[in-house]
Write a protein that holds these residues in place. Structure first.
Motif, short mmCIF file in Angstrom:
data_model
loop_
_atom_site.label_atom_id
_atom_site.label_comp_id
_atom_site.label_asym_id
_atom_site.label_seq_id
_atom_site.Cartn_x
_atom_site.Cartn_y
_atom_site.Cartn_z
N SER A 59 0.84 -1.19 0.00
CA SER A 59 0.00 0.00 0.00
C SER A 59 0.88 1.24 0.00
O SER A 59 1.89 1.30 0.71
N THR A 61 0.70 4.92 1.25
CA THR A 61 -0.13 5.67 2.21
C THR A 61 0.44 7.06 2.43
O THR A 61 1.65 7.28 2.38
N THR A 69 -4.02 8.76 8.51
CA THR A 69 -3.40 8.02 7.42
C THR A 69 -4.46 7.49 6.48
O THR A 69 -5.53 7.05 6.92
N GLU A 71 -4.81 5.26 2.52
CA GLU A 71 -4.17 4.62 1.37
C GLU A 71 -4.51 5.42 0.11
O GLU A 71 -5.65 5.76 -0.13
N SER A 94 4.88 9.43 -0.14
CA SER A 94 4.05 8.33 0.38
C SER A 94 4.94 7.27 0.99
O SER A 94 6.05 7.02 0.50
N MET A 179 -6.32 2.32 6.14
CA MET A 179 -6.40 2.22 4.69
C MET A 179 -7.54 3.06 4.12
O MET A 179 -7.44 3.64 3.04
#
Length: 236
Positions: A59, A61, A69, A71, A94, A179
């Motif tokens: 991922s 993020t 946070t 994704e 990221s 996420m």
């Protein structure tokens, strides 16, 4: 993004399509990574590019100053973790975090960038992937702003399932909340709603997809857009 068959070796489809002579010069090493391993820091130019093998998911993020946070992108067996930095060799902004554990091929970033500059086939493959990945990122941004947590959760589960080819996922509600960029309570309610309708089953640290077709009906159009940016997926 150019369509491709699943990697016959269970490796990475993008890397498998590099010319053999280029692959020999890439100083490729393979290593298994655990969930939550950070393989790229937001504020650093990547030292390595990671090519996840079939079943491994990374991922991308972003974290705000307040600590939230979310994704913004996802990479599996179809791609590479450092697409933005290949286009513009700067810190990516990221973090690249292993979401689903497994094996990845690691290539020194400078070596990969040199191969991209010197080999037209490699350059075309990487630019095609990068273009598709940036489209995925923009679609995620739209989705995070416009659609409900439940729709986004269904999309996320399907997107991960496509890159692991398994209905069994090891994850916590806290991880899901990161996420999805929401509170843990919001992720818990969304999981509960999908479970109530028989689409998933969940327990401590795990979730099983029971009805893929039902999830597709529950998700937003963003899933289909993101899915169509990726190669055909293998079945297990």
């Amino acid at each position: 993004m150019t369509q491709s068959p699943p990697p016959a070796s269970g490796g990475n489809s993008l890397l498998d399509r590099f010319p053999p002579d280029v692959r020999q010069r890439l100083e490729i090493t393979e290593k298994r990574h655990d969930s939550y391993d950070v393989v790229g820091e937001a504020d650093e130019l990547p030292r390595f590019a990671y090519f996840p093998h079939l079943g491994t998911v990374v991922s991308l993020t972003r974290t705000t100053e307040a600590g939230g946070t979310v994704e913004v992108g996802i990479v599996g067996w179809e791609g590479v973790s450092a697409a933005q930095a290949l286009l513009w060799p700067r810190a990516m902004g990221s973090d690249a975090v292993v979401q689903v554990p497994g094996t990845m091929s690691r290539v020194p970033f400078a070596t990969l960038r040199a191969a991209m500059n010197e080999s037209e086939p490699v350059r075309e493959l990487l630019l095609n992937f990068a273009g598709g990945f940036l489209s995925q990122v923009s679609q995620h941004a739209t989705c995070n702003r416009m659609h409900s947590i439940e729709q986004r959760l269904a999309k996320w589960l399907l997107t991960v399932r496509d890159r692991t080819a398994t209905d069994e996922l090891e994850l916590t509600h806290e991880f899901l909340s990161h996420m999805l960029g929401t509170r843990r309570a919001g992720a818990t309610v969304a999981v509960g709603a999908l479970a109530l309708d028989g689409l998933v089953d969940h327990g401590r640290g795990r979730l099983r997809i029971l009805d893929r077709d039902g999830l597709e009906e529950r998700t937003c159009e963003c899933y289909r857009v993101v899915r169509d940016l990726s190669p055909p997926l293998p079945s297990r």
